[in-house]
Design an enzyme around this catalytic site. Structure first.
Site, PDB file in Angstrom:
ATOM      1  N   TYR A  25      95.187  74.936  28.899  1.00 16.65           N
ATOM      2  CA  TYR A  25      96.431  73.812  28.686  1.00 16.65           C
ATOM      3  C   TYR A  25      97.225  74.295  27.567  1.00 16.65           C
ATOM      4  CZ  TYR A  25      96.308  70.066  31.675  1.00 16.65           C
ATOM      5  OH  TYR A  25      96.056  69.399  33.158  1.00 16.65           O
ATOM      6  N   TYR A 153      94.813  59.788  35.188  1.00 19.30           N
ATOM      7  CA  TYR A 153      94.545  61.002  35.205  1.00 19.30           C
ATOM      8  C   TYR A 153      93.765  61.574  35.901  1.00 19.30           C
ATOM      9  CZ  TYR A 153      93.381  66.037  34.160  1.00 19.30           C
ATOM     10  OH  TYR A 153      93.150  66.727  34.233  1.00 19.30           O
ATOM     11  N   ASP A 254      87.243  55.568  39.299  1.00 13.18           N
ATOM     12  CA  ASP A 254      87.168  57.084  38.491  1.00 13.18           C
ATOM     13  C   ASP A 254      86.260  57.110  37.801  1.00 13.18           C
ATOM     14  OD1 ASP A 254      86.754  60.003  37.051  1.00 13.18           O
ATOM     15  OD2 ASP A 254      89.026  60.728  37.390  1.00 13.18           O
ATOM     16  N   LYS A 283      81.528  65.309  34.039  1.00 13.67           N
ATOM     17  CA  LYS A 283      81.407  65.333  32.569  1.00 13.67           C
ATOM     18  C   LYS A 283      79.689  65.199  31.857  1.00 13.67           C
ATOM     19  CE  LYS A 283      85.927  64.341  31.233  1.00 13.67           C
ATOM     20  NZ  LYS A 283      86.198  65.637  30.822  1.00 13.67           N
TER      21      LYS A 283
END
Ligand code: PMP
Length: 433
Positions: A25, A153, A254, A283
């Site tokens: 980003y 997200y 998720d 993660k």
């Protein structure tokens, strides 16, 4: 041997980076603040200029045990001596089998099968494909849309982008090129707020109209992460589970960010006592040491796909089941289970509630919220990163604000005095803007 400081180029890493390296980003020709890190140990990052920063980010939810934990290093080193990688097609190995067994034992009961992926986004792609293939196998190929929620997200690949909030999310730029899915209002009410019987009206209406073409609902349980860092009422998930069952739609959760204790429960769905049909993990799966993710699913999904045509599940990454990553994940899960993680996370929660409370009095602040080892200060306006990022570094902490959000999710091993340094830096920096 030259001394460390004499290694050529060590001091101008940032300048060299700017000539060719892309960051997440960031603009290709970025001049945004950048810091070169040389070592990471415990909760500390050491920059190449010798400055030490207390890490408030766990490298985006991942490094729950801190950095360089000897148990994780030992597991990876031992595995490196035996086998660093082999293809997973037609071959298997102990690290993958033991990890998958551990994941099945750790996650809600109906989840019995594991597909190992190499990043969180890819596990979302796998989850979407599993859901579609489930209905193809049942002779209902028209059930191929997903329902997601605003504020959600799920990653940066095309399938994951297509189920990420299309309005406020990070991917509206690519909207025209994405599969058109359906979006329900953001889940609510807020965690801790009174329950509202109208909370699922929008979702219920959407499923009522579209269930015939919907394969699955996908959302993050209890904590919406990169889409706004909001915490919502666990009862929403319970009611959603019932709605999905009523409409013959799979539920995909998720847990890539929430998994492994971050929200105060081992998995976010445990706040609601709800089990999904498909669960995505990533993660913190390897304690932040290696890249690995997983999609778990139920025996019903497994059996249905196996009975359908073409029987096989159509996905197979080259680095699937990487033994180093699987060994790291197994060691990380053992470390977590052998640690007082629940007490640590709840102590972090109590301390963040206390220490971030003064932010509420600041003009720039719209809201302060804390759940588990996650502390969020939402501002009225987006932060000026060029000013704020160096200000945190000057105060000796590593935080990475995003838009209007200044937030911390530290490693669980952080000491109270270290966490206070993070809270003080947040209050101090936000007082000056
Ligand atoms: N889902 C959620 C909830 C996430 O927070 C993220 C990562 N920010 C992803 C999916 C994508 O994971 P990865 O970055 O490993 O592809």
């Amino acid at each position: 041997m030259p001394s460390e400081s004499a290694i050529p180029g060590r001091d101008d890493l940032v300048a060299r980076d700017r000539r060719c390296v892309m960051h997440p980003y960031a603009a290709p020709l970025s001049s945004a603040p950048l810091f070169a890190v040389e070592r990471a140990e415990g909760v500390r990052l050491t920059l190449t200029d010798g400055r030490e920063l207390i890490d408030g980010m766990s490298s985006w939810w991942a490094a729950i045990h801190g950095y360089g934990h000897p148990a994780l290093t030992a597991a990876i080193s031992a595995q490196l001596g035996r086998m660093s990688h082999v293809m997973f097609g037609g071959l298997t190995h102990a690290p993958a089998v033991e990890l998958c067994e551990a994941l099945v034992a750790l996650t809600p009961e109906p989840l019995t099968r594991v597909f190992l992926a190499d990043s969180g986004s890819v596990s979302v792609e796998v989850a979407i494909k599993l859901a579609l293939q489930f209905f193809i196998a049942r002779g209902q190929p028209e059930k191929r849309r997903l329902v997601s929620v605003l504020g959600g997200y799920h990653g940066d690949t095309f399938g994951a982008m297509a189920v990420t909030d299309p309005v406020n999310g990070m991917h509206h730029l690519f909207r025209g090129a994405l599969t058109q899915h359906l979006f329900a209002p953001a889940p609510g009410p807020a965690f801790g707020a009174p329950w509202s019987p109208r909370a699922l009206d929008g979702m219920a209406e959407l499923l009522e109209r579209h269930a015939h073409e919907v394969a699955a609902v996908i959302l993050e349980p209890v904590v919406q992460g990169a889409g706004g860092m909001r915490f919502y009422h666990p009862r929403y998930l319970r009611e959603l589970r019932a709605l999905c069952d009523r409409h013959d739609v799979l539920l995909v959760l998720d847990e890539i960010a929430t998994g492994f204790g971050r929200s105060g429960e081992m998995f976010g769905c445990e706040h609601a006592g709800v089990a999904p049909d498909i669960l995505c993990l990533g993660k913190a799966l390897t304690g932040g040491t290696m890249t690995l993710a997983a999609a778990l699913f139920t025996e019903r999904v497994a059996e249905t796909i196996s009975r359908g045509e073409p029987r096989v599940f159509m996905h197979g990454p080259t680095f699937m089941g990487n033994p180093l990553a699987c060994s790291a994940a197994l060691a990380s899960i053992r470390l977590l289970l052998g640690s007082p993680w629940r007490a640590r996370v709840s102590a972090i929660e109590a301390q963040l509630r206390r220490e971030l409370a003064p932010c509420r009095a600041l003009d720039a602040v719209a809201d302060v919220r804390v759940l588990g080892a996650i502390g969020v200060v939402e501002l009225e306006q987006p932060v000026d990163m060029a000013r704020v990022q160096p200000a945190f570094v000057e105060r000796g902490v590593w935080l990475r604000p995003f838009g209007k959000l200044v937030y911390t999710m530290p490693p669980y091993i952080i000491e109270p005095a270290e966490l206070s340094r993070i809270s003080e830096a947040i209050v101090g920096v936000l007082s000056g803007i």
